[in-house]
Design an enzyme around this catalytic site. Sequence first.
Site, mmCIF file in Angstrom:
data_model
loop_
_atom_site.group_PDB
_atom_site.id
_atom_site.type_symbol
_atom_site.label_atom_id
_atom_site.label_comp_id
_atom_site.label_asym_id
_atom_site.label_seq_id
_atom_site.Cartn_x
_atom_site.Cartn_y
_atom_site.Cartn_z
ATOM 1 N NE ARG A 64 -11.045 -3.948 -6.723
ATOM 2 C CZ ARG A 64 -12.349 -3.413 -7.482
ATOM 3 N NH1 ARG A 64 -12.156 -2.158 -7.729
ATOM 4 N NH2 ARG A 64 -13.696 -3.925 -7.425
ATOM 5 C CE LYS A 170 -7.589 -25.016 1.570
ATOM 6 N NZ LYS A 170 -8.093 -23.800 2.455
ATOM 7 C CG HIS A 200 -1.237 -26.095 -0.520
ATOM 8 N ND1 HIS A 200 -2.177 -25.647 -0.067
ATOM 9 C CD2 HIS A 200 -0.542 -26.416 0.540
ATOM 10 C CE1 HIS A 200 -2.100 -25.572 1.121
ATOM 11 N NE2 HIS A 200 -0.951 -26.164 1.860
ATOM 12 C CE LYS A 204 1.757 -29.492 2.249
ATOM 13 N NZ LYS A 204 2.812 -28.366 2.540
ATOM 14 C CD GLU A 238 -2.539 -24.290 10.294
ATOM 15 O OE1 GLU A 238 -1.899 -23.370 9.937
ATOM 16 O OE2 GLU A 238 -3.646 -24.561 10.174
ATOM 17 C CG ASP A 257 -8.947 -23.644 6.363
ATOM 18 O OD1 ASP A 257 -9.178 -23.067 5.070
ATOM 19 O OD2 ASP A 257 -8.052 -23.559 6.978
ATOM 20 C CG HIS A 262 -5.725 -29.004 2.397
ATOM 21 N ND1 HIS A 262 -5.743 -28.861 1.240
ATOM 22 C CD2 HIS A 262 -5.565 -27.931 2.947
ATOM 23 C CE1 HIS A 262 -5.377 -27.523 0.911
ATOM 24 N NE2 HIS A 262 -5.429 -26.783 2.283
ATOM 25 C CE LYS A 362 -6.215 -21.517 11.244
ATOM 26 N NZ LYS A 362 -4.835 -21.647 10.651
#
Length: 511
Positions: A64, A170, A200, A204, A238, A257, A262, A362
């Site tokens: 934009r 995704k 992704h 790897k 993570e 997620d 994944h 997480k």
Amino acid sequence: MLVSMPAENPFQDPLRFERRVPECTIVIFGANGDLTKRKLMPALYRLAYDRRLPSGFAVIGISRTPLSDDRFRQNMLEAVKQFSENTRFDEDVWNTFAAGLFYLAGDIGGPDLYQRLAAKLEEIESARKTGGNVLFYLSIQPGQYATTAAGIGAAGLNRGNGWRRIIVEKPFGHDGASARELSDRLHEVFPESEVYRIDHYLGKETVQNILAFRFGNGIFEPLWNRRYVNHVQITAAESIGVEGRGEFYQSVGALADMIQNHLLQVMATIAMEPSASFHADAVRDERAKLLRSIKPMTTDEIRLNAVPGQYGPARIGGQDVKGFRQEDRVSPAAQTDTYAAITFFIENWRWAGIPFYVRTGKRLPKRITEIAIQFNRAPLTIFNDGGGEECVPNLLIVRIQPDEGISLKFLSKRPGSGMKLRPVSMDFSYGSSFGERSPSAYETLLLDAMTGDATLYTRQDMVEASWAVVEPIQKVWREVKFDFPNYPAGTWGPPAADAMLARRGHAWRIP
């Protein structure tokens, strides 16, 4: 981060010339976003640095914000310098690469943008001899995918002198129905063969190396089955929290997620049957078969085999760390799963009865993604009668990040008198073994899309099979009010996840 250094010849590996990238233009919708700055542009620059891109290669960035071509180039230069890793900055390479960067400002919901894009593509095709080959990359909100694809189709940009392909990030829908609807909308403009759903993780190096490890060696594949494998653990941990993405993450959660896409793809890669060839459809056929073989769970089975978690506040390293409910733009009563641990079973002859434990979360103690395959113990322990280290089973560990490599743990005799055993490791590390950098996942995947290789991309039937596994779990979790938070930040998750494994005599591996 890029370091400006004297030029040297980075083009010595002849294997880098094996796959010829055709002249083409990449159109990036969302060109001012984080993904473009942190991943896409550094990956494209590195491909240019390695002489993998053709001389007429071009990029059109769309967003934009009004920008000139020169301002866009300067912004991308700053992004490349900031976010590229293990890459020397070569000004001559950059100048050649930047000459092919262009920018268009506009609203993806308006037809005017696509008419101007058509004119720009014609101009670039004429000037840079791209042959009409165009790769559309949707680095935008998932809710805008269908609108953008429709705009591309209405302007006739899905047809031209060369090939036309589209990459979507995704999540591919938020459930099975929305995933099918999205595919239907994309298929109105592009055939399935030209739709590239990017994951992704599949780009790897270590994930790709699973196929080479299994099917390129004669000693491992005979052991890759229920007779020798006791169980498999897949961990994606993570150490960070939601990092300012609280509002988005609250609507998604760890199960959707990470596991739905994944980790189920990683599981499919580690457990699939050998493909007849390394052709894209052959490999993806076997992944899809594996995903369809995952045993559907009843409500009672889900309650035993699926554990959600949410991190609470804690003090880590002398610092106070917020719980998820204290994060910005997160409801103080949020029922979002920031941790998910699931026990999956595969209903085929190779894996029947073998548990696959998959967990992600997480605010865990460290950042690591790995696959741990535990083999059965020796049938008779002859060296002592006291248990202990002499009874430790063999373990094969595939490290996906951060230290890519493979370790095999086995027992060996301790030096000295007596037959005392202790566990030892045989390690393979990408960095030390090959002495060269591994390409980033986005370098690999962008290169594949430009050359028309969809092996590492997710096909629609694979997406639907993954949602068929995850949706029943989501449904049960939505109907339960959990007593969150149930694990402090900086720990390995809720006690219920440990109990889930303990019921089968197993325990989570601590990386």
